[in-house]
Design a protein around this motif. Structure first.
Motif, PDB file in Angstrom:
ATOM      1  N   VAL A  67      -8.596 -38.652 -15.101  1.00 42.29           N
ATOM      2  CA  VAL A  67      -9.684 -37.673 -14.968  1.00 42.29           C
ATOM      3  C   VAL A  67      -9.280 -36.562 -13.999  1.00 42.29           C
ATOM      4  O   VAL A  67      -9.487 -35.366 -14.271  1.00 42.29           O
ATOM      5  N   MET A  68      -8.683 -36.935 -12.876  1.00 43.20           N
ATOM      6  CA  MET A  68      -8.289 -35.943 -11.872  1.00 43.20           C
ATOM      7  C   MET A  68      -7.183 -35.030 -12.389  1.00 43.20           C
ATOM      8  O   MET A  68      -7.202 -33.820 -12.149  1.00 43.20           O
ATOM      9  N   CYS A  69      -6.222 -35.594 -13.101  1.00 40.34           N
ATOM     10  CA  CYS A  69      -5.141 -34.761 -13.654  1.00 40.34           C
ATOM     11  C   CYS A  69      -5.669 -33.829 -14.745  1.00 40.34           C
ATOM     12  O   CYS A  69      -5.211 -32.687 -14.865  1.00 40.34           O
ATOM     13  N   ARG A  70      -6.626 -34.298 -15.523  1.00 41.11           N
ATOM     14  CA  ARG A  70      -7.261 -33.407 -16.501  1.00 41.11           C
ATOM     15  C   ARG A  70      -7.940 -32.244 -15.790  1.00 41.11           C
ATOM     16  O   ARG A  70      -7.880 -31.096 -16.239  1.00 41.11           O
ATOM     17  N   ALA A  71      -8.629 -32.539 -14.665  1.00 39.08           N
ATOM     18  CA  ALA A  71      -9.304 -31.491 -13.909  1.00 39.08           C
ATOM     19  C   ALA A  71      -8.292 -30.496 -13.331  1.00 39.08           C
ATOM     20  O   ALA A  71      -8.519 -29.280 -13.356  1.00 39.08           O
ATOM     21  N   ILE A  72      -7.175 -31.014 -12.817  1.00 34.06           N
ATOM     22  CA  ILE A  72      -6.121 -30.134 -12.288  1.00 34.06           C
ATOM     23  C   ILE A  72      -5.601 -29.213 -13.394  1.00 34.06           C
ATOM     24  O   ILE A  72      -5.371 -28.020 -13.168  1.00 34.06           O
ATOM     25  N   LYS A  73      -5.440 -29.764 -14.589  1.00 35.87           N
ATOM     26  CA  LYS A  73      -4.978 -28.947 -15.710  1.00 35.87           C
ATOM     27  C   LYS A  73      -6.013 -27.881 -16.069  1.00 35.87           C
ATOM     28  O   LYS A  73      -5.660 -26.717 -16.330  1.00 35.87           O
ATOM     29  N   ASP A  74      -7.277 -28.277 -16.093  1.00 33.93           N
ATOM     30  CA  ASP A  74      -8.352 -27.316 -16.375  1.00 33.93           C
ATOM     31  C   ASP A  74      -8.337 -26.182 -15.352  1.00 33.93           C
ATOM     32  O   ASP A  74      -8.465 -24.996 -15.704  1.00 33.93           O
ATOM     33  N   PHE A  75      -8.190 -26.544 -14.085  1.00 32.50           N
ATOM     34  CA  PHE A  75      -8.187 -25.544 -13.006  1.00 32.50           C
ATOM     35  C   PHE A  75      -6.976 -24.626 -13.126  1.00 32.50           C
ATOM     36  O   PHE A  75      -7.081 -23.414 -12.906  1.00 32.50           O
ATOM     37  N   TRP A  76      -5.846 -25.200 -13.447  1.00 33.14           N
ATOM     38  CA  TRP A  76      -4.608 -24.415 -13.617  1.00 33.14           C
ATOM     39  C   TRP A  76      -4.753 -23.413 -14.768  1.00 33.14           C
ATOM     40  O   TRP A  76      -4.389 -22.239 -14.645  1.00 33.14           O
ATOM     41  N   MET A  77      -5.314 -23.866 -15.880  1.00 29.84           N
ATOM     42  CA  MET A  77      -5.480 -22.987 -17.036  1.00 29.84           C
ATOM     43  C   MET A  77      -6.506 -21.881 -16.741  1.00 29.84           C
ATOM     44  O   MET A  77      -6.397 -20.766 -17.257  1.00 29.84           O
ATOM     45  N   LYS A  78      -7.460 -22.184 -15.888  1.00 33.87           N
ATOM     46  CA  LYS A  78      -8.508 -21.218 -15.544  1.00 33.87           C
ATOM     47  C   LYS A  78      -8.024 -20.208 -14.507  1.00 33.87           C
ATOM     48  O   LYS A  78      -8.369 -19.013 -14.576  1.00 33.87           O
ATOM     49  N   THR A  79      -7.222 -20.657 -13.536  1.00 32.85           N
ATOM     50  CA  THR A  79      -6.874 -19.809 -12.396  1.00 32.85           C
ATOM     51  C   THR A  79      -5.392 -19.486 -12.283  1.00 32.85           C
ATOM     52  O   THR A  79      -5.013 -18.564 -11.548  1.00 32.85           O
ATOM     53  N   GLY A  80      -4.540 -20.280 -12.944  1.00 27.01           N
ATOM     54  CA  GLY A  80      -3.102 -20.106 -12.789  1.00 27.01           C
ATOM     55  C   GLY A  80      -2.549 -20.740 -11.523  1.00 27.01           C
ATOM     56  O   GLY A  80      -1.368 -20.607 -11.211  1.00 27.01           O
ATOM     57  N   LYS A  81      -3.389 -21.456 -10.786  1.00 26.62           N
ATOM     58  CA  LYS A  81      -2.980 -22.077  -9.519  1.00 26.62           C
ATOM     59  C   LYS A  81      -2.694 -23.561  -9.722  1.00 26.62           C
ATOM     60  O   LYS A  81      -3.515 -24.285 -10.290  1.00 26.62           O
ATOM     61  N   GLN A  82      -1.523 -23.993  -9.251  1.00 21.30           N
ATOM     62  CA  GLN A  82      -1.140 -25.393  -9.361  1.00 21.30           C
ATOM     63  C   GLN A  82      -1.617 -26.168  -8.140  1.00 21.30           C
ATOM     64  O   GLN A  82      -1.234 -25.851  -7.018  1.00 21.30           O
ATOM     65  N   ILE A  83      -2.425 -27.183  -8.366  1.00 26.39           N
ATOM     66  CA  ILE A  83      -2.928 -28.049  -7.304  1.00 26.39           C
ATOM     67  C   ILE A  83      -2.228 -29.399  -7.420  1.00 26.39           C
ATOM     68  O   ILE A  83      -2.019 -29.930  -8.509  1.00 26.39           O
ATOM     69  N   GLY A  84      -1.869 -29.961  -6.275  1.00 21.94           N
ATOM     70  CA  GLY A  84      -1.165 -31.234  -6.265  1.00 21.94           C
ATOM     71  C   GLY A  84      -2.093 -32.422  -6.479  1.00 21.94           C
ATOM     72  O   GLY A  84      -3.309 -32.333  -6.310  1.00 21.94           O
ATOM     73  N   PHE A  85      -1.488 -33.566  -6.826  1.00 23.32           N
ATOM     74  CA  PHE A  85      -2.238 -34.799  -7.067  1.00 23.32           C
ATOM     75  C   PHE A  85      -1.626 -35.932  -6.253  1.00 23.32           C
ATOM     76  O   PHE A  85      -0.402 -36.089  -6.220  1.00 23.32           O
ATOM     77  N   LYS A  86      -2.481 -36.714  -5.596  1.00 25.63           N
ATOM     78  CA  LYS A  86      -2.012 -37.840  -4.785  1.00 25.63           C
ATOM     79  C   LYS A  86      -2.851 -39.083  -5.049  1.00 25.63           C
ATOM     80  O   LYS A  86      -3.985 -39.174  -4.588  1.00 25.63           O
ATOM     81  N   PRO A  87      -2.301 -40.058  -5.787  1.00 28.56           N
ATOM     82  CA  PRO A  87      -2.959 -41.358  -5.853  1.00 28.56           C
ATOM     83  C   PRO A  87      -2.638 -42.139  -4.580  1.00 28.56           C
ATOM     84  O   PRO A  87      -1.528 -42.052  -4.054  1.00 28.56           O
ATOM     85  N   ALA A  88      -3.595 -42.888  -4.075  1.00 26.58           N
ATOM     86  CA  ALA A  88      -3.384 -43.658  -2.846  1.00 26.58           C
ATOM     87  C   ALA A  88      -4.355 -44.827  -2.810  1.00 26.58           C
ATOM     88  O   ALA A  88      -5.467 -44.748  -3.319  1.00 26.58           O
ATOM     89  N   GLY A  89      -3.907 -45.908  -2.201  1.00 25.46           N
ATOM     90  CA  GLY A  89      -4.755 -47.080  -2.051  1.00 25.46           C
ATOM     91  C   GLY A  89      -4.397 -48.172  -3.041  1.00 25.46           C
ATOM     92  O   GLY A  89      -4.669 -48.034  -4.227  1.00 25.46           O
ATOM     93  N   GLY A  90      -3.725 -49.207  -2.561  1.00 22.97           N
ATOM     94  CA  GLY A  90      -3.402 -50.346  -3.410  1.00 22.97           C
ATOM     95  C   GLY A  90      -2.194 -50.168  -4.308  1.00 22.97           C
ATOM     96  O   GLY A  90      -1.931 -51.011  -5.165  1.00 22.97           O
ATOM     97  N   ILE A  91      -1.460 -49.077  -4.133  1.00 14.35           N
ATOM     98  CA  ILE A  91      -0.268 -48.841  -4.961  1.00 14.35           C
ATOM     99  C   ILE A  91       0.920 -49.489  -4.265  1.00 14.35           C
ATOM    100  O   ILE A  91       1.406 -48.982  -3.257  1.00 14.35           O
TER     101      ILE A  91
END
Length: 275
Positions: A201-225
């Motif tokens: 879900v978060m990566c889909r949102a990052i893609k949506d934001f990138w397509m809308k703004t052209g800005k790349q936002i990073g993703f960090k999974p954390a907790g129990g990995i």
């Protein structure tokens, strides 16, 4: 495609992605973390010294991306850390609950940067978000981002508390619109922590934001990995949804304490307890 169907397809690809190259990439994206009430100055300095020694002990491997500590331990890491590519990250803003005053959050984040933090991890104020007060959430993120200047800001959504995909997507978009450089799944202090479903879900949102703004936002999974398989699965999620442009420490991190040794063990074919 439903989240479950997408995850099933990604799981199949993750199995074939579990190779030396991907394991090394996963290791290079680790935020090596110690966030314990028993952390002491001497222990944290020794922790940073192990990162310094890594290149000498394993010259064919790439080091971790960052060391992540509490704000009062930033100075200790700064005094010891001598390998420039490795960043100093600090949790701040009333971590892990975000249940304090905005003035305190701003001061804590700003002070951590003054002491040497390159990156600040804060928690979305769930007490406001879950009550429908999105304006408070945005104002907090904007204000803290302004206070830390050039430092990178990671916003933790605590997806286990949000639970519903729609809420996770909404929180992701809100954080990015307010100035987050990264969005992060979890604090690791409540259950469930990171999940592949939330990551999708978060990566889909990052893609949506990138397509809308052209800005790349990073993703960090954390907790129990903790396992190599976990790390490769999250890397594969990023690869399949966002593409190879995101497969680097500038746009992908894994928050972990146990993962580093497990990845090293698989990379070198023997049990390693280095960190």
């Amino acid at each position: 495609m439903t989240i479950q169907a997408e995850l099933a397809a990604i799981n199949e690809k993750a199995a074939s992605n579990n190779n030396h190259e991907m394991q090394q990439l996963a290791f290079s994206c680790i935020d090596l973390t110690t966030l314990n009430p028993t952390d002491t100055v001497s222990r944290v300095k020794a922790f940073a010294a192990r990162v310094n020694d890594f290149y000498n002990d394993y010259p064919t491997l790439v080091n971790v991306a960052a060391i992540c500590v509490y704000p009062n331990m930033v100075r200790s890491v700064k005094e010891v850390l001598a390998v420039e590519p490795v960043k100093i990250a600090a949790v701040a803003g009333g971590f892990p609950s975000s249940m304090t005053f905005i003035e305190m959050k701003v001061q804590e984040a700003k002070r951590a940067v003054e002491l040497g933090a390159d990156e600040i991890d804060i928690v979305l104020p769930l007490w406001a978000f879950l009550d429908g007060n999105k304006l408070i959430c945005k104002e907090e993120i904007v204000t803290i981002k302004e206070a830390i200047g050039e430092a990178h800001l990671k916003v933790i959504l605590e997806t286990g508390a949000l639970a519903e995909p729609e809420k996770i997507h909404h929180a992701s978009m809100l954080a990015m619109e307010a100035g987050a450089d990264f969005i992060k799944t979890s604090t690791g202090k409540m259950s469930p922590a990171a999940t592949p479903e939330a990551a999708i879900v978060m990566c889909r949102a990052i893609k949506d934001f990138w397509m809308k703004t052209g800005k790349q936002i990073g993703f960090k999974p954390a907790g129990g990995i903790a396992t190599t398989e976990d790390a490769i699965l999250y890397l594969t999620i990023v690869k399949e949804i966002l593409g190879e442009e995101w497969m680097n420490p500038q746009l992908f991190r894994i928050g972990a304490s146990r993962l580093a040794n497990n990845l090293l063990s698989d990379l070198l074919g023997e049990e390693i307890t280095y960190f």
